[in-house]
Structures are given as C-alpha cells and as structure tokens.
Write a protein that holds these residues in place. Structure first.
Motif, mmCIF file in Angstrom:
data_model
loop_
_atom_site.group_PDB
_atom_site.id
_atom_site.type_symbol
_atom_site.label_atom_id
_atom_site.label_comp_id
_atom_site.label_asym_id
_atom_site.label_seq_id
_atom_site.Cartn_x
_atom_site.Cartn_y
_atom_site.Cartn_z
ATOM 1 N N MET A 1 0.851 -1.194 -0.106
ATOM 2 C CA MET A 1 0.054 0.130 -0.187
ATOM 3 C C MET A 1 0.744 1.327 0.003
ATOM 4 O O MET A 1 1.837 1.328 0.877
ATOM 5 N N SER A 4 0.584 7.405 3.134
ATOM 6 C CA SER A 4 -0.119 8.483 3.089
ATOM 7 C C SER A 4 0.798 9.621 3.852
ATOM 8 O O SER A 4 1.982 9.537 4.096
ATOM 9 N N GLU A 202 -1.284 8.525 -0.465
ATOM 10 C CA GLU A 202 -2.516 7.779 -0.543
ATOM 11 C C GLU A 202 -3.821 8.306 0.190
ATOM 12 O O GLU A 202 -3.781 8.722 1.311
ATOM 13 N N ASP A 223 8.531 1.536 0.537
ATOM 14 C CA ASP A 223 7.289 2.010 0.110
ATOM 15 C C ASP A 223 7.428 3.204 -0.979
ATOM 16 O O ASP A 223 8.494 3.443 -1.438
#
Length: 278
Positions: A1, A4, A202, A223
């Motif tokens: 994922m 953020s 995100e 990430d």
C-alpha cells in the motif's frame, strides 16, 4: 500500500534581513524529532553587498540548491567554487568548517537545508562537493520530468554527495500527471512544492500548494509516495534515514549535548574549530 502523508506545513513569511537580502524559513522546528534528520530549511534572495561572509559550523551538513543566479563559496582550506541555477552543493561541516557563501554580481535565490549527522559522524573531517545540474540523471515519464541528484527513481540512481544518506530530486509534472516517489524503510521524506498544486499521498483529497511541504515516513518496509499534479507543478523531494538521537542546536552548531555545544564555542573562540576533529 502506498504511503499517506503525516502532515502539511506552510513556509514562513518573507523577511527583510538587510539591504538586498530577503529570507524566509521553510522548516524551523522547535522539536526536531518529527523532522529528523532534517534540521532546518531556509530560502534566501540576496545580492551584493549582502551575503554570508566567513562563518563556522560543526556537527551537521548543508545541502544548498541554487534556484536562480550565482553563488560563490570558499572554505578554510582555500577550496572555492561557483554554483549556477540547478547546481547543488553538499557540505559536511563535521568537526568544524569555516566557510563563506556570497552572491554573484547578479544575485542569487537559493534553498539551504541543514541535515543532521549521528553522534558517531559529527566530528568527521569537513568536506564539500558541488554537483552540477548537468551531472544529475534526467528521468522522464508520461507527463513528468525529474532531475535526480541523489537516490533512485525510474531505474536510475545517483550516489549521495552528503555523508549521511540523502535522496534529492527536482520534479516537474504536467497537470494530471502522476509519479510514485520511492522511500526506503526507516526513512523520512518531504515534498516541497515550489509551483502549482498537487495531491500527495494515498487517499489525499486536499492539494498541497506552492510554498507548502508534505511529510511522510516509511516505518517498516520500502514504499512509495504517490503524487498527482492538479496544475503544472515544480517540486523538490528530499528523503533520508531518521536519526534517533538527542539534538542540541545553538547558532551554527548542532550536537547531542549542551557540553558539546559549549566545547564547539570554546574551540571556535580559541581558533581550534577546524582542527579539533582532525
């Protein structure tokens, strides 16, 4: 994922420091922990006779990015150089440096980042290196162009000129273009928007606009930080491993304890600053 963002902050107001010198603080934390290893980021506009004559540093690094104009620099060893638009200087103060940063005849618009060093590296010998804009890797994709000074992007890589690892890239995106910025585990990064506005992170719905910077970190695994331009965007991305140590900063010195700061001032006053760490 994808990552953020932790927070979005806005640069401070522009101040007049003297004739032909304006400055603003983009990053100037009281508590360094949420920003580690980034200590400080200043933006300066200055032209002769303004400038930064010979002054000291210890315990940290500077990363200077010239946006416009020309900067002339030299240090206590006699080394000197000139920085043009798009050039970057990586300077390790280490145990001690005496250097000057002065504008060229037409002045200069610059950004200077202060990057912390861990205790084990604070007293290393001083050094610096200039990286020309032409030496950076040019990474292109659909609607974007990135000038990579250090780090990895799009299959390209460049070594970091700083002692402490650092990723640095200059990004330009067309409206609607997207880009995923890699961030290694244990690293913190921030995107400084110079022009335009973009959605960063995100799930983000609030754009990050010019003069704002968005922060993120990758805790346990590598990430990416997604960026989507809402308008044409220019931004700088900085990232580096977090340093989990106490920070005691006073004036031009950044150490781990108050006693080390006192020693730095004593070494400076007695002319030993540039030899104490040798």
């Amino acid at each position: 994922m994808a990552l953020s963002i932790d927070r979005v902050e806005t640069a401070g107001p522009r101040n007049v420091l003297g004739p032909r010198h304006q400055n603003r603080l983009i990053i100037a934390p009281q508590d360094h922990r949420p920003y580690s290893p980034f200590l400080f980021l200043a933006e300066d506009w200055f032209a002769p006779p303004a400038g930064f004559p010979t002054h000291p540093h210890r315990g940290m690094e500077t990363v200077t990015f010239v946006l416009e104009g020309q900067m002339l620099h030299e240090d206590h060893t006699g080394a000197h150089g000139e920085l043009e638009p798009g050039d970057v200087q990586f300077m390790t103060a280490g145990g001690g440096v005496m250097h000057s940063e002065m504008p060229g005849p037409r002045g200069v618009h610059s950004l200077q980042l202060w990057l912390n060093l861990p205790a084990a590296q604070k007293m290393t010998p001083a050094r610096y290196g200039d990286q020309r804009a032409s030496e950076a890797a040019l990474v292109t994709g659909e609607g974007y162009e990135a000038r990579l000074y250090a780090g990895e992007l799009g299959g390209e890589s460049r070594p970091h000129g700083s002692l402490w690892p650092l990723a640095l890239m200059d990004l330009r995106l067309d409206a609607g273009a997207t880009l995923a910025l890699p961030l290694k585990a244990g690293w913190r990064g921030f995107l400084l928007v110079l022009e335009g506005e973009a959605q960063v992170g995100e799930g983000s719905t609030t754009p990050v606009r010019a003069d704002q910077h968005a922060w993120t970190h990758a805790a346990d695994a590598d990430d990416v930080l997604p960026v989507k331009a809402q308008t044409p965007v220019r931004a700088l991305f900085y990232a580096a491993p977090v340093i989990d140590e106490p920070v005691v900063a006073h004036g031009p010195f950044v150490m781990n304890t108050v006693d080390e700061i006192r020693q730095a001032f004593m070494d400076y006053q007695t002319g030993r600053l540039t030899t104490a760490g040798a």
